[in-house]
Design a protein around this motif. Structure first.
Motif, mmCIF file in Angstrom:
data_model
loop_
_atom_site.group_PDB
_atom_site.id
_atom_site.type_symbol
_atom_site.label_atom_id
_atom_site.label_comp_id
_atom_site.label_asym_id
_atom_site.label_seq_id
_atom_site.Cartn_x
_atom_site.Cartn_y
_atom_site.Cartn_z
ATOM 1 N N VAL A 1 0.967 -1.133 0.034
ATOM 2 C CA VAL A 1 0.003 0.002 -0.075
ATOM 3 C C VAL A 1 0.895 1.230 -0.187
ATOM 4 C CG1 VAL A 1 -1.816 1.432 1.042
ATOM 5 C CG2 VAL A 1 -1.802 -1.192 1.174
ATOM 6 N N GLU B 1 -5.899 2.577 6.197
ATOM 7 C CA GLU B 1 -4.666 1.566 5.955
ATOM 8 C C GLU B 1 -3.902 0.899 6.740
ATOM 9 O OE1 GLU B 1 -2.420 4.265 2.999
ATOM 10 O OE2 GLU B 1 -4.232 4.939 2.184
ATOM 11 N N TRP C 1 4.033 -0.750 3.411
ATOM 12 C CA TRP C 1 3.400 0.238 3.501
ATOM 13 C C TRP C 1 4.281 1.646 3.310
ATOM 14 C CZ3 TRP C 1 -0.027 2.765 7.996
ATOM 15 C CH2 TRP C 1 -0.665 3.697 7.520
#
Length: 916
Positions: A42, A64, A80
């Motif tokens: 992500v 998230e 991430w």
RNA sequence: GCGACCAUAGCUCAGCUGGUAGAGCGCCUCGUUCACACCGAGGAGGUCUCAGGUUCAAGUCCUGAUGGUCGCACCA
């Protein structure tokens, strides 16, 4: 003995410590030994580098991080990626303001080089604050992969993209009408212009037809632009004006003569007077009309939003609104102003500076996005990329299908300078990946770089590429492109997501992400968009200080699934703070009672072969409820319903674990309790807490980790809960190995299901007993004897199975059975639960009338229910067409309700009879 | 103008493929039971915006209306 937890959960003493530990232990970085684990990547939407965390960021970070932590626990190679955006105009304006305040100078006065130096310094001083704020949100970002949209890697990527697109003919330079934001002194794209409702006016102005007594009346909302009129258009089929086509107008105030043209595209006969003044230099439609009829482009508004030559000198220098007044005054004086009427309309304002955007002719750089849009559209239509929630895809389609060329040059200093060089000698343009010192065509050293910079969104559009080092084919790029997920607010679907899709596909052949998850906006408590002027802004950091990060996150997670605006509710944040505290105290209770817990024994004796009947009824019940909760959480997370997943866990912890199980388990933890039963309850409690903390960790990472670290009997599959296995149910009834091993049967084993039914009965009986006591004003804490009147052996057997627990939690001193025909003790409070009459002897303290009222009220409800059921079952349509199991369920209900009514009627009669 | 989303308890929101209306907060009554007053027990409170339709059955599906929010659009 485990260390003692404080009585109240104190986020401030936990959060920073845990975050530092996680980060320094490398837990935010995927480990190398993931083997063939699927990757989960992500990229954080980069906040403005000098920005402060607002609720939108907090929502993004929450959603998230929750998804990222969840996948990390599921064993994905999870990454991430963080970073910040240079935010062209926004940052430049801040520095300009600062410069003006401190030195009283404009950027022009200090010059480009000096201004940029100051801006970098400003970025050093004020940038990065938001990174710290993201840390406070608990964001498990891989900080080692940090990127800034103007760092070296990004700059290289931007040049690569620009030059490539130029070479492909998709970037070009042109002189045409653009949106000019004179407030910020730059061109802006269509997206940066927002149409606001304005109460305007529609003026009708009489234009004299050359050489006649006739006038042609035009309607306009912008009379001042008449100074730049170069024609008047009428509809070719309009009988009123057909004879005028080809003639000319003596344009008032200017001394110019302009043609009357016929144009079916621009003119709507029904609107206004059916005659339209045409100002090609200051209106997009007029510009097109001008091209069709070869009209002059007469620019009368300059870059400062003021009237300029060739307008008559007396107007030059006036602002647009001043000019409007002046023009109207002169027209009125000359008798040319025919009519004025109010007219509601939309006017384009600069999203950034707020001023009215002026369309005017200018030379700028553009991207021809249509070819890229086509592929980006197809990627979503084909399902290569999925948009959640699905209806947002429609917006995406519409936009992509009606896309216009993108004006990418900005007359700013802060940003990526356009890599184009103009040759003073041969006038050629050279576009290059490297800085040029000489013209690529003639070799002359007399070259200067384009003064303009690129739209911030140009570099943002490349973000999923630059974060991974593109155009270099880095290992990171190979592993993490395309990203798994792009999660962001739907307000930047076009600005950002659409552009990333286009660039991503164009430069790599593959869309940059598999899923696009769009969340909505957080509104103020008044339901309005948050804004400083409205004073309804909520600062997430202030909320963290007050309630803790976990409380804020849990709140945002429960709101994240909404498809409409999120009306902020401080009370709900407070509620989730309370929840964290509840969890904390439940754990505190557990730790006080888990001394010496032997999980190996528990697992081998009870869990391994699934010998659930060894456990107490309450133990079996809570394990069932826990398993059910885990299954739901798993399923809801997989369907993007963070709100339902979080809600289920909340409900389980508070109303099943705390309200009932902890109370029930106290009997086994008391001094003198049977050691075997105690051990098994300990095992049960430790297991349930371990599993629950795992399920909750993605949502509320801090409090769960803090507890888990101190929880005796936890499965030590990881040093941190962050990387402990998530209790994940697979598709069928089974469960993955790990924390759920051998637990799937909790959902179906007969010994467990029986226990579930038993505890449900226990809850209802106790509830009734409390109800009776409360009505009779017996203090809740008072222990009382209780009698149950029934002749149903099965029902009584069930009561017997939970007798001890019922007496313990129900605060019953003595539980005895009365036969159905037995008389009620004098002055007892009575009510009905299924086959059971719950009798609370009160030594005459009971108010018989109150008693009767309550029963009569319920009886009334039951009778209505019975009536409805009877009617339903008498309906042949229902019994023949409804599915059999539904009909069967209704029949069973009918029996139960009938029985209940009989009991209550009997009771009522008896009570009436015993009334003196 | 086109389109989307929303309309459920005083407030903020759940209610999945149609099958007995839910939560949190707030409110009322009790309560210093050894995890928690950031708590516990009990209670009140809803003709699911309106009107039609489909169906044995509609908060849930369809149509329309009303109200709200938001996108997109050049009506001068």
């Amino acid at each position: 003995m485990s260390s003692t937890l404080s009585k109240v959960y104190e986020p401030a003493s936990v959060e920073a410590r845990l975050y530092t530990w996680w980060r320094d232990s490398g837990l935010f970085v995927p480990s190398d030994d993931h083997g063939d684990a699927p990757s989960y990547t992500v990229t954080l939407p980069p906040p403005n580098v000098t920005g402060r965390l607002h609720m939108g960021h907090a929502l993004t970070a929450t959603i998230e991080d929750t998804l990222v932590r969840w996948h990390r626990m599921r064993g994905f190679a999870t990454r991430w990626l963080p970073g910040t955006d240079h935010a062209g105009i926004a940052t430049q304006v801040m520095v300009e303001r600062d410069l003006l305040a401190k030195e009283g100078k404009s950027r022009l006065e200090v010059g480009r080089e000096s201004f940029l130096r100051r801006t970098w310094a400003w970025k050093e001083d004020h940038g990065g604050a938001i990174d710290g704020q993201l840390e406070r949100m608990g964001a498990s970002l891989d900080w080692g992969m940090y990127r800034f949209t103007m760092d070296e890697v990004s700059s290289r990527a931007v040049r690569e993209a620009f030059v490539t697109l130029y070479e492909q003919g998709l970037i070009y330079r042109d002189h045409r009408l653009i949106n000019w934001d004179w407030g910020s002194q730059t061109a802006v794209s269509d997206l940066e212009v927002e149409a606001r409702d304005v109460d305007g006016k529609l003026w009708q102005i009489a234009y004299p037809v050359t050489g006649t007594e006739e006038t042609l009346v035009v309607a306009t909302t912008r009379p001042e632009t008449m100074l730049g009129d170069s024609g008047v258009a009428v509809h070719p089929e309009d009988p009123r004006y057909r004879h005028l086509v080809g003639k000319t107008i003596d344009l008032p105030l200017t001394g110019r003569t302009i043609p009357i043209v016929a144009d079916p595209i621009l003119v709507d006969m029904e609107f206004g007077t059916g005659a339209v003044k045409v100002t090609p230099a200051h209106d997009f439609n007029d510009f097109e009309t001008g091209k069709r009829h070869d009209l002059d482009l007469i620019q009368v508004i300059d870059l400062d939003g003021r009237i300029c030559a060739p307008a008559p000198a007396r107007f030059v220098g006036l602002s647009v609104s001043e000019a409007r007044e002046a023009v109207l005054a002169e027209l009125e004086q000359g008798g040319a102003l025919v009519k004025v009427e109010p007219h509601a309309m939309k006017v384009g304002h600069s999203q950034r500076s707020g001023v009215i955007v002026e369309p005017l002719p200018s030379t700028q750089w553009f991207v021809n996005v249509a070819p890229m849009a086509e592929k980006a559209l197809a990627a979503v239509k084909d399902g290569a990329t999925r948009i959640v929630p699905g209806h947002r895809a429609n917006d995406y389609y519409r936009w992509m299908e009606n896309i216009h060329d993108w004006c990418i040059s900005r007359q700013l200093w802060w940003g990526h300078r356009i890599p184009a060089w103009y040759c003073g000698a041969c006038e050629a343009i050279s576009v290059s990946r490297q800085d040029l010192a000489a013209c690529q065509k003639c070799g002359s050293g007399e070259v200067r770089q384009d003064e303009d910079v690129l739209d911030t969104w140009f570099s943002s559009g490349l973000w999923p590429l630059t974060t991974l080092g593109w155009p270099e084919q880095t290992p990171a790029f190979k592993t993490h492109y395309p990203n798994t997920l792009m999660e962001t607010g739907w307000d930047i679907l076009f600005f950002w997501v659409a552009r990333m899709m286009m660039f991503g596909i164009h430069f790599t052949g593959e869309p940059p992400f598999k899923d696009i998850f769009l969340h909505s906006m957080v509104l103020g408590e008044d339901g309005q968009k948050m804004s400083k002027t409205k004073g309804n802004v909520v600062d997430p950091i202030e909320l963290i200080d007050e309630y803790g990060t976990d409380a804020l996150r849990f709140y945002l997670a429960t709101m994240g699934g909404q498809e409409h605006g999120i009306v902020f509710s401080r009370k709900r944040v407070e509620g989730y703070r309370n929840f964290c505290n509840k969890l904390w105290n439940a754990s505190r209770f557990a730790m006080m009672n888990l001394e010496g817990v032997d999980m190996d024994a528990f697992r081998s004796e009870v869990v391994t072969p699934g010998r659930w009947e060894l456990l107490s009824v309450a133990d079996r019940w809570i394990l069932n409820r826990c398993a059910q909760m885990l299954k739901t959480v798993d399923a809801e997370l997989k369907g993007w319903r963070l709100d339902l997943a979080a809600g289920k866990a909340y409900q389980f912890v508070w109303h099943e674990l705390c309200d009932w199980y902890l109370e029930l388990s106290k009997a086994n933890f008391k001094e003198g309790a049977d050691p075997t039963a105690r051990g098994r309850s300990q095992g049960t409690l430790a297991l349930v807490l371990d599993l629950t903390l795992r399920a909750l960790h993605p949502f509320i990472p801090f409090v769960t980790e803090e507890i888990w670290q101190q929880l005796p009997g936890r499965q030590a599959d990881s040093k941190s809960l962050m990387t402990a296995a998530f209790p994940e149910f697979s598709g069928d009834e089974g469960a993955t190995p790990g924390p759920l091993a051998n637990l799937a049967s909790l959902l179906s084993a007969p010994a467990v299901l029986e226990a579930v039914a038993d505890i449900e009965l226990l809850e209802r009986v106790i509830h009734k007993r409390r109800n009776l006591a409360a009505d009779a004003r017996v203090p809740p804490a008072k222990r009382v004897p209780l009698q149950i009147r029934t002749s149903n052996q099965d029902a009584w057997a069930r009561v017997e199975r939970v007798r001890d627990a019922l007496c313990f939690v129900g605060r019953v001193t003595e539980l005895s059975r009365l036969d159905e025909d037995a008389p009620l003790p004098h002055g007892a409070a009575v009510d009905v639960v299924d086959e059971l009459e719950i009798v609370l002897p009160l030594d005459g303290l009971v108010d018989i009338e109150e008693e009767k009222r309550r029963i009569a009220k319920d009886l009334d409800k039951r009778r209505k229910e019975l009536e409805g059921l009877t009617r339903k079952l008498a309906n042949a349509g229902f019994t023949s067409k409804a599915p059999p199991h539904v009909v069967e369920a209704e029949r069973e209900r009918l029996v139960a309700v009938t029985r209940n009514i009989e009991k209550q009627e009997h009771l009522l009669a008896q009570l009436s009879g015993s009334t003196p």
